[in-house]
Scaffold this active site. Structure first.
Site, PDB file in Angstrom:
ATOM      1  CE  LYS A  44      11.292  -1.471  -3.299  1.00 36.85           C
ATOM      2  NZ  LYS A  44      10.210  -0.751  -4.170  1.00 36.85           N
ATOM      3  CE  LYS A  60       6.694   3.555   3.220  1.00 33.18           C
ATOM      4  NZ  LYS A  60       5.837   3.697   2.378  1.00 33.18           N
ATOM      5  CE  LYS A  81       1.223  -3.070   0.199  1.00 31.91           C
ATOM      6  NZ  LYS A  81       1.530  -2.638  -1.199  1.00 31.91           N
TER       7      LYS A  81
HETATM    8  P1  ADP Z   1       4.287  -0.251   0.777  1.00 33.56           P
HETATM    9  O1  ADP Z   1       5.320   0.726   1.373  1.00 33.56           O
HETATM   10  O2  ADP Z   1       3.632  -1.057   2.048  1.00 33.56           O
HETATM   11  O3  ADP Z   1       4.568  -1.285  -0.306  1.00 33.56           O
HETATM   12  P2  ADP Z   1       2.623   1.007  -1.428  1.00 33.56           P
HETATM   13  O4  ADP Z   1       4.001   1.350  -2.108  1.00 33.56           O
HETATM   14  O5  ADP Z   1       2.282  -0.215  -2.184  1.00 33.56           O
HETATM   15  O6  ADP Z   1       3.026   0.424   0.221  1.00 33.56           O
HETATM   16  O7  ADP Z   1       1.931   2.187  -1.320  1.00 33.56           O
HETATM   17  C1  ADP Z   1       0.640   2.093  -1.806  1.00 33.56           C
HETATM   18  C2  ADP Z   1       0.105   3.783  -1.430  1.00 33.56           C
HETATM   19  O8  ADP Z   1      -0.022   3.757   0.013  1.00 33.56           O
HETATM   20  C3  ADP Z   1       1.144   4.800  -1.716  1.00 33.56           C
HETATM   21  O9  ADP Z   1       0.300   6.063  -2.403  1.00 33.56           O
HETATM   22  C4  ADP Z   1       1.899   5.292  -0.613  1.00 33.56           C
HETATM   23  O10 ADP Z   1       2.311   6.511  -0.646  1.00 33.56           O
HETATM   24  C5  ADP Z   1       0.730   4.864   0.482  1.00 33.56           C
HETATM   25  N1  ADP Z   1       1.665   4.534   1.678  1.00 33.56           N
HETATM   26  C6  ADP Z   1       2.187   3.332   1.831  1.00 33.56           C
HETATM   27  N2  ADP Z   1       2.791   3.496   3.297  1.00 33.56           N
HETATM   28  C7  ADP Z   1       2.255   4.409   3.592  1.00 33.56           C
HETATM   29  C8  ADP Z   1       2.585   5.152   5.030  1.00 33.56           C
HETATM   30  N3  ADP Z   1       3.127   4.294   5.892  1.00 33.56           N
HETATM   31  N4  ADP Z   1       1.902   6.268   5.205  1.00 33.56           N
HETATM   32  C9  ADP Z   1       1.236   6.905   4.311  1.00 33.56           C
HETATM   33  N5  ADP Z   1       1.266   6.423   2.999  1.00 33.56           N
HETATM   34  C10 ADP Z   1       1.614   5.296   2.858  1.00 33.56           C
END
Ligand code: ADP
Ligand code: TRP
Length: 320
Positions: free
Chosen positions: A110, A189, A192
């Site tokens: 970040k 990956k 959001k």
């Molecule tokens: P984002 O990256 O969209 O902000 P979060 O950090 O809120 O997602 O992730 C919430 C949960 O979903 C975590 O356990 C994270 O490891 C899982 N997760 C998020 N994106 C992925 C992905 N592309 N593949 C597998 N798991 C994911």
């Protein structure tokens, strides 16, 4: 066995969240005592509008309940309803070295992206450790991007236990290889923050359009294609049975199927998979008071558990 996981209400949930964390966590509901929570304190590191935060919080609650969270079996709550985690964060902060937090990829990424970090973002893994340790969690289902945060939580727990005496269970991450990193429509990956998501409960027209926009190579329709290099195939595999997956791989290799057709098949699979969940979500959305009731009931159960841990921790550190 105590299973625990959380998700930030920082946007609409997507297929990465579903296959990486929600589905494995919901499957574990059968195997032990499951705690799932909405990490609204964590979301404050990126959401600064209070009404947006409230609305995402309700949306995440609806998503979880619609996808099969059973509130009779699972303790489901909002992180902020257990303020003891903030107190625990402080005790943990005082045994956490700066270096441990400075090494965290998600913080460094970040900062590299140009975000001016605040202390909340830096201390994020300590609050996450408090979430995990307050409830004496054995197993934490998450996607691969959270692996390092789990290692930090383990390091902090080990450090605290050895300095003050046994207070915490040392948690284990639960990461499923096949769904550890779900790709987004651009092949990175799915996240959001990358704007490359396919939402779990997106509307039909928008989602169809997004799927048609998944990046592909320029192999002509008639030519054989390598399924293992295709994002469309990777996403299809998440929904398909082993036989369906093999049949689709054979069609890629045989040639004669264009990516447009593969994307349509993917959309149909996706739409059918979430159809019963969509119906359930609509029913729940019509009764937000019931959702609120479920979260309050979960909070009372979670808080009782956190209070037990805190009592012991206060006495160990000498502030009882
Ligand atoms: P984002 O990256 O969209 O902000 P979060 O950090 O809120 O997602 O992730 C919430 C949960 O979903 C975590 O356990 C994270 O490891 C899982 N997760 C998020 N994106 C992925 C992905 N592309 N593949 C597998 N798991 C994911
Ligand atoms: N950091 C996690 C994420 O972005 C959310 C989270 C907060 C969490 N506290 C947790 C996950 C405790 C597992 C356990 O996805």
């Amino acid at each position: 066995m105590r299973i625990l996981s959380g998700i930030q209400p920082s946007g609409r949930l997507h297929l990465g969240n579903y296959f990486g964390m929600m589905k494995p966590a919901l499957e574990l509901q059968e195997k032990g005592e499951c705690f799932l929570f909405i990490a609204n304190f964590h979301a404050l590191t990126s959401v600064s509008n209070p009404s947006v935060l409230r609305s995402y919080t309700l949306e995440v609650a609806l998503d979880f309940l619609a996808c099969g969270l059973d509130p009779r079996r699972t303790v489901f709550f909002k992180q902020s309803d257990v303020p003891e985690v903030c107190e625990l964060t402080w005790y943990l902060s005082c045994v956490t070295s700066m270096g441990l937090l400075e090494r965290c990829h998600s913080y460094k990424d970040k900062v590299d992206k140009g975000i001016t970090p605040n202390h909340g973002l830096f201390a994020y893994p300590v609050l996450m450790a408090a979430d995990i340790l307050a409830y004496q969690s054995d197993v934490v289902p998450v996607g691969k991007d959270q692996k390092q945060h789990l290692e930090v939580a383990r390091d902090i727990a080990i450090r605290f236990n050895s300095q003050y005496g046994e207070a915490f269970v040392i948690p284990e991450p639960y990461i499923q290889e096949a769904t550890a990193v779900v790709p987004g429509i651009d092949g990175q990956k799915m996240s959001k923050s990358y704007g490359n998501t396919i939402e779990i409960f997106g509307d039909e027209k928008t989602t169809r359009k997004r799927m048609m926009g998944i990046v592909t190579d320029s192999t002509p329709m008639e030519a054989p294609k390598d399924p293992d290099k295709s994002i469309v195939f990777a996403l299809y595999s998440l929904f398909a049975t082993a036989e369906e997956r093999e049949a689709m791989a054979a069609r890629y290799r045989a040639g004669g199927m264009g990516y447009g057709e593969a994307k349509k098949t993917l959309f149909e699979k996706y739409w059918a998979h979430f159809e019963p969940f969509r119906r359930r979500r609509a029913e729940l959305a019509a009764d937000p008071a019931e959702v609120e009731r479920i979260l309050k009931e979960g909070a009372a159960r979670a808080r009782a558990e956190a209070c037990r841990t805190l009592q012991r921790v206060r006495s160990l550190v000498g502030v009882d």
